[in-house]
Design an enzyme around this catalytic site. Structure first.
Site: not given
Ligand code: PEP
Length: 250
Positions: A9-11, A94, A96, A166, A172, A212
């Site tokens: 996931n390159w966000k 997700h 976020e 997650e 992160g 992570s």
């Protein structure tokens, strides 16, 4: 048997040229045949990424989508737009998106429906916050997220669904769930799916761990019985680290 999957996931990282460079570096590497590798660049880079991986097993996926087919939704992207640039899989829910964009279970359920109706596969993310775990509520939180966001789909839809567990406290942060914690929750998720849809479904669904994951811990986590791979954030931005994670299955 569930597919082994490693998804990056390159966000909101990597502009077009950085995306192309990272893909070039990844494409130089041999990917084990039994591992499905996915990368999720930003929307602006999806088409280029798709073109660049046309002859390569890396799959280009999307980080999000809107639940409506089309309309006056400034700044949003629909399932058919994703399909038109070659995307076949989307990440939904997700943490976020849930936290910063107020995506609720009800909204996520709509997004899941919209993706499936457009024949786009879904990686559905679930995970508890730190205070949930500290209070011992993690299983209840996960059960609710599954029931409210996902368990309305038909049995047949499960062929097109993957789960990413997650824990929010591990995303992160450098904190990782221990392999034991990951296994316990993955087993719980598989059992919840089994209770709702039966063993035939639960034994086939890929349940990825995210939070992570890095080359130093991927092997131990992926070795756990109910962990079928990973959704990788930070470590997927470096070709060497991502490749090491892809190769971390026993
Ligand atoms: C993620 O954002 O899905 C994720 C797992 O990030 P990280 O690997 O950086 O914790």
């Amino acid at each position: 048997m569930p597919r082994k999957i490693v998804a990056g996931n390159w966000k909101m990282h990597n502009d077009l040229s950085e995306t192309e460079t990272l893909l070039k570096d990844l494409k130089k590497q041999v990917i084990p045949e039994d591992v499905t590798v996915m990368v999720a660049p930003s929307f602006t880079n999806l088409y280029k990424a798709f073109e660049s991986t046309r002859e390569h097993p890396i799959q280009v996926i999307a980080q999000n989508m809107h639940q409506s087919e089309k309309g006056a939704f400034t700044g949003e992207i629909s399932a058919s737009m994703l399909k038109s640039v070659g995307v076949k899989t989307v990440i939904i829910g997700h943490s976020e998106r849930r936290a910063y964009f107020n995506e609720t279970d009800d909204l996520l359920a709509e997004k899941v429906n919209a993706a499936l109706e457009s024949e786009i596969q879904v990686i559905f993310c679930i995970g508890e916050e730190l205070n949930d775990r500290e209070n011992g509520d993690q299983y209840e939180v996960i059960q609710n997220q599954l029931e409210n966001g996902l368990f309305h789909v038909s049995e047949d839809s499960w062929e097109h669904i993957m789960i990413a567990y997650e824990p929010v406290w591990a995303i992160g942060t450098g904190e990782t769930a221990s392999p034991k914690q990951a296994q316990e929750m993955h087993q719980f998720i598989r059992e919840a799916i089994s209770k709702q849809y039966g063993k035939g479904v639960s034994k086939e669904v890929s349940i990825l761990y995210g939070g992570s994951v890095k080359p130093a811990n991927a092997k131990e986590i992926f070795a756990k019985k109910d962990v079928d791979g990973g959704l990788i954030g930070g470590a997927s931005l470096k070709a060497d680290a991502f490749i090491a994670i892809i190769n971390a299955f026993e």
